[in-house]
Motif scaffolding. Structure first.
Motif, PDB file in Angstrom:
ATOM      1  N   LEU A 130     -31.884  80.561  30.504  1.00  0.00           N
ATOM      2  CA  LEU A 130     -32.353  81.314  31.660  1.00  0.00           C
ATOM      3  C   LEU A 130     -31.867  82.755  31.554  1.00  0.00           C
ATOM      4  O   LEU A 130     -30.895  83.047  30.876  1.00  0.00           O
ATOM      5  CB  LEU A 130     -31.806  80.699  32.953  1.00  0.00           C
ATOM      6  CG  LEU A 130     -32.070  79.223  33.187  1.00  0.00           C
ATOM      7  CD1 LEU A 130     -31.338  78.762  34.443  1.00  0.00           C
ATOM      8  CD2 LEU A 130     -33.558  78.956  33.300  1.00  0.00           C
ATOM      9  N   ARG A 131     -32.548  83.625  32.250  1.00  0.00           N
ATOM     10  CA  ARG A 131     -32.115  85.025  32.377  1.00  0.00           C
ATOM     11  C   ARG A 131     -31.973  85.266  33.872  1.00  0.00           C
ATOM     12  O   ARG A 131     -32.879  84.952  34.650  1.00  0.00           O
ATOM     13  CB  ARG A 131     -33.160  85.956  31.762  1.00  0.00           C
ATOM     14  CG  ARG A 131     -32.807  87.420  31.801  1.00  0.00           C
ATOM     15  CD  ARG A 131     -32.025  87.801  30.573  1.00  0.00           C
ATOM     16  NE  ARG A 131     -31.966  89.257  30.473  1.00  0.00           N
ATOM     17  CZ  ARG A 131     -30.928  89.894  29.998  1.00  0.00           C
ATOM     18  NH1 ARG A 131     -29.889  89.233  29.554  1.00  0.00           N
ATOM     19  NH2 ARG A 131     -30.928  91.193  29.939  1.00  0.00           N
ATOM     20  N   ALA A 132     -30.826  85.797  34.281  1.00  0.00           N
ATOM     21  CA  ALA A 132     -30.564  86.019  35.699  1.00  0.00           C
ATOM     22  C   ALA A 132     -30.213  87.478  35.943  1.00  0.00           C
ATOM     23  O   ALA A 132     -29.701  88.169  35.065  1.00  0.00           O
ATOM     24  CB  ALA A 132     -29.421  85.125  36.166  1.00  0.00           C
ATOM     25  N   ALA A 133     -30.488  87.923  37.151  1.00  0.00           N
ATOM     26  CA  ALA A 133     -30.128  89.274  37.575  1.00  0.00           C
ATOM     27  C   ALA A 133     -29.660  89.214  39.017  1.00  0.00           C
ATOM     28  O   ALA A 133     -30.101  88.365  39.795  1.00  0.00           O
ATOM     29  CB  ALA A 133     -31.318  90.215  37.448  1.00  0.00           C
ATOM     30  N   ARG A 134     -28.765  90.120  39.339  1.00  0.00           N
ATOM     31  CA  ARG A 134     -28.285  90.239  40.714  1.00  0.00           C
ATOM     32  C   ARG A 134     -28.253  91.719  41.055  1.00  0.00           C
ATOM     33  O   ARG A 134     -27.758  92.528  40.276  1.00  0.00           O
ATOM     34  CB  ARG A 134     -26.898  89.636  40.853  1.00  0.00           C
ATOM     35  CG  ARG A 134     -26.300  89.855  42.241  1.00  0.00           C
ATOM     36  CD  ARG A 134     -24.956  89.203  42.383  1.00  0.00           C
ATOM     37  NE  ARG A 134     -25.192  87.771  42.369  1.00  0.00           N
ATOM     38  CZ  ARG A 134     -24.304  86.877  41.966  1.00  0.00           C
ATOM     39  NH1 ARG A 134     -23.139  87.251  41.517  1.00  0.00           N
ATOM     40  NH2 ARG A 134     -24.579  85.599  41.986  1.00  0.00           N
ATOM     41  N   PHE A 135     -28.817  92.058  42.216  1.00  0.00           N
ATOM     42  CA  PHE A 135     -28.762  93.435  42.681  1.00  0.00           C
ATOM     43  C   PHE A 135     -28.602  93.446  44.194  1.00  0.00           C
ATOM     44  O   PHE A 135     -28.916  92.473  44.873  1.00  0.00           O
ATOM     45  CB  PHE A 135     -29.993  94.244  42.237  1.00  0.00           C
ATOM     46  CG  PHE A 135     -31.299  93.772  42.799  1.00  0.00           C
ATOM     47  CD1 PHE A 135     -31.815  94.317  43.968  1.00  0.00           C
ATOM     48  CD2 PHE A 135     -32.042  92.790  42.141  1.00  0.00           C
ATOM     49  CE1 PHE A 135     -33.027  93.894  44.483  1.00  0.00           C
ATOM     50  CE2 PHE A 135     -33.257  92.362  42.642  1.00  0.00           C
ATOM     51  CZ  PHE A 135     -33.757  92.911  43.818  1.00  0.00           C
ATOM     52  N   SER A 136     -28.080  94.552  44.697  1.00  0.00           N
ATOM     53  CA  SER A 136     -27.921  94.670  46.142  1.00  0.00           C
ATOM     54  C   SER A 136     -29.005  95.570  46.707  1.00  0.00           C
ATOM     55  O   SER A 136     -29.559  96.425  46.009  1.00  0.00           O
ATOM     56  CB  SER A 136     -26.534  95.213  46.506  1.00  0.00           C
ATOM     57  OG  SER A 136     -26.399  96.526  46.037  1.00  0.00           O
ATOM     58  N   VAL A 137     -29.300  95.337  47.971  1.00  0.00           N
ATOM     59  CA  VAL A 137     -30.185  96.214  48.725  1.00  0.00           C
ATOM     60  C   VAL A 137     -29.384  96.661  49.941  1.00  0.00           C
ATOM     61  O   VAL A 137     -28.988  95.834  50.759  1.00  0.00           O
ATOM     62  CB  VAL A 137     -31.487  95.512  49.159  1.00  0.00           C
ATOM     63  CG1 VAL A 137     -32.356  96.468  49.972  1.00  0.00           C
ATOM     64  CG2 VAL A 137     -32.252  94.972  47.959  1.00  0.00           C
ATOM     65  N   THR A 138     -29.120  97.961  50.017  1.00  0.00           N
ATOM     66  CA  THR A 138     -28.370  98.498  51.152  1.00  0.00           C
ATOM     67  C   THR A 138     -29.340  98.794  52.280  1.00  0.00           C
ATOM     68  O   THR A 138     -30.305  99.546  52.105  1.00  0.00           O
ATOM     69  CB  THR A 138     -27.608  99.769  50.751  1.00  0.00           C
ATOM     70  OG1 THR A 138     -26.739  99.452  49.655  1.00  0.00           O
ATOM     71  CG2 THR A 138     -26.785 100.312  51.907  1.00  0.00           C
ATOM     72  N   LEU A 139     -29.072  98.178  53.419  1.00  0.00           N
ATOM     73  CA  LEU A 139     -29.903  98.328  54.614  1.00  0.00           C
ATOM     74  C   LEU A 139     -29.141  99.198  55.608  1.00  0.00           C
ATOM     75  O   LEU A 139     -28.014  98.856  55.989  1.00  0.00           O
ATOM     76  CB  LEU A 139     -30.200  96.967  55.235  1.00  0.00           C
ATOM     77  CG  LEU A 139     -30.807  95.926  54.299  1.00  0.00           C
ATOM     78  CD1 LEU A 139     -30.843  94.566  54.964  1.00  0.00           C
ATOM     79  CD2 LEU A 139     -32.192  96.366  53.855  1.00  0.00           C
ATOM     80  N   GLN A 140     -29.722 100.303  56.025  1.00  0.00           N
ATOM     81  CA  GLN A 140     -29.099 101.170  57.014  1.00  0.00           C
ATOM     82  C   GLN A 140     -29.870 101.053  58.324  1.00  0.00           C
ATOM     83  O   GLN A 140     -31.081 101.218  58.333  1.00  0.00           O
ATOM     84  CB  GLN A 140     -29.110 102.620  56.532  1.00  0.00           C
ATOM     85  CG  GLN A 140     -28.297 102.818  55.274  1.00  0.00           C
ATOM     86  CD  GLN A 140     -28.212 104.268  54.870  1.00  0.00           C
ATOM     87  OE1 GLN A 140     -28.200 105.167  55.722  1.00  0.00           O
ATOM     88  NE2 GLN A 140     -28.152 104.514  53.570  1.00  0.00           N
ATOM     89  N   PHE A 141     -29.134 100.726  59.385  1.00  0.00           N
ATOM     90  CA  PHE A 141     -29.778 100.558  60.683  1.00  0.00           C
ATOM     91  C   PHE A 141     -28.779 100.882  61.783  1.00  0.00           C
ATOM     92  O   PHE A 141     -27.584 101.023  61.540  1.00  0.00           O
ATOM     93  CB  PHE A 141     -30.344  99.142  60.841  1.00  0.00           C
ATOM     94  CG  PHE A 141     -29.346  98.042  60.638  1.00  0.00           C
ATOM     95  CD1 PHE A 141     -28.624  97.514  61.702  1.00  0.00           C
ATOM     96  CD2 PHE A 141     -29.121  97.517  59.370  1.00  0.00           C
ATOM     97  CE1 PHE A 141     -27.704  96.499  61.506  1.00  0.00           C
ATOM     98  CE2 PHE A 141     -28.210  96.496  59.165  1.00  0.00           C
ATOM     99  CZ  PHE A 141     -27.495  95.978  60.245  1.00  0.00           C
ATOM    100  N   THR A 142     -29.281 100.987  63.012  1.00  0.00           N
ATOM    101  CA  THR A 142     -28.462 101.289  64.167  1.00  0.00           C
ATOM    102  C   THR A 142     -28.489 100.111  65.122  1.00  0.00           C
ATOM    103  O   THR A 142     -29.551  99.547  65.391  1.00  0.00           O
ATOM    104  CB  THR A 142     -28.987 102.552  64.884  1.00  0.00           C
ATOM    105  OG1 THR A 142     -28.969 103.637  63.948  1.00  0.00           O
ATOM    106  CG2 THR A 142     -28.128 102.915  66.081  1.00  0.00           C
ATOM    107  N   ALA A 143     -27.302  99.754  65.611  1.00  0.00           N
ATOM    108  CA  ALA A 143     -27.180  98.681  66.605  1.00  0.00           C
ATOM    109  C   ALA A 143     -26.682  99.289  67.909  1.00  0.00           C
ATOM    110  O   ALA A 143     -25.839 100.187  67.899  1.00  0.00           O
ATOM    111  CB  ALA A 143     -26.200  97.610  66.110  1.00  0.00           C
ATOM    112  N   ALA A 144     -27.199  98.813  69.015  1.00  0.00           N
ATOM    113  CA  ALA A 144     -26.786  99.313  70.317  1.00  0.00           C
ATOM    114  C   ALA A 144     -25.661  98.455  70.880  1.00  0.00           C
ATOM    115  O   ALA A 144     -25.573  97.263  70.589  1.00  0.00           O
ATOM    116  CB  ALA A 144     -27.982  99.303  71.265  1.00  0.00           C
ATOM    117  N   ALA A 145     -24.798  99.050  71.673  1.00  0.00           N
ATOM    118  CA  ALA A 145     -23.735  98.388  72.436  1.00  0.00           C
ATOM    119  C   ALA A 145     -22.581  97.885  71.584  1.00  0.00           C
ATOM    120  O   ALA A 145     -21.445  98.244  71.801  1.00  0.00           O
ATOM    121  CB  ALA A 145     -24.291  97.280  73.316  1.00  0.00           C
ATOM    122  N   THR A 146     -22.832  96.992  70.606  1.00  0.00           N
ATOM    123  CA  THR A 146     -21.778  96.485  69.725  1.00  0.00           C
ATOM    124  C   THR A 146     -22.344  96.387  68.317  1.00  0.00           C
ATOM    125  O   THR A 146     -23.561  96.320  68.142  1.00  0.00           O
ATOM    126  CB  THR A 146     -21.277  95.075  70.140  1.00  0.00           C
ATOM    127  OG1 THR A 146     -22.260  94.110  69.791  1.00  0.00           O
ATOM    128  CG2 THR A 146     -20.969  95.009  71.625  1.00  0.00           C
TER     129      THR A 146
END
Length: 149
Positions: A130-146
């Motif tokens: 098998l050939r495997a890969a791992r990568f990240s995806v950075t998600l930027q978002f805003t949360a209200a209150a907490t």
């Protein structure tokens, strides 16, 4: 639904749509699932929730800017090393292009950024390599209150 869950669900939906746009056989996309005992013919993509990288409070009104790194794992099979390399490369390009073409993930995040992939060959005695890969995806978002809202 929290901003975090909305962001991750939108990422899974985008990855699923990008995988579905590929020619048959299509890869199977899962979220937070263990690897199945057999690899689907089109490969396997597992999106893992990951972790918060940065959480910064913004005052007046109080809200939180969050950077969350989700992990994407991709596994393909092939009869030769060249076939596996070509298959995983094509799948990584398709997934990355899908996220890059929709960086807000339909408005669920402010910005999504695909990281670089770590590649690995996996061999089992008596089974196809098998050939495997791992990568990240950075998600930027805003949360209200907490940070959890």
């Amino acid at each position: 639904m929290s901003a975090r869950e909305t962001a991750i669900a939108a990422l899974v939906a985008q990855i699923t749509a990008s995988a579905a746009a590929r020619p048959a056989p299509k890869p199977v996309v899962l979220r937070n699932e263990p690897y199945p005992q057999s690899l689907p013919a089109g490969g396997l993509v597992v999106v893992r929730d990951g972790e918060v990288v940065v959480s910064e409070a913004i005052m007046s009104p109080l809200r939180y800017h969050i950077e969350h790194a989700a992990e994407v794992e991709v596994v393909v099979a092939g009869n030769t090393a060249a076939a596996r390399a070509a298959a995983i490369d094509a799948l990584l390009v398709a997934l990355s292009a899908g996220v890059s073409a929709n960086r807000t993930l339909g408005g669920a995040v402010e910005f999504a950024e695909v990281g670089t992939a770590d590649l690995e060959d996996i061999e089992f005695e008596g089974a196809a390599a098998l050939r495997a890969a791992r990568f990240s995806v950075t998600l930027q978002f805003t949360a209200a209150a907490t940070p959890l809202s």
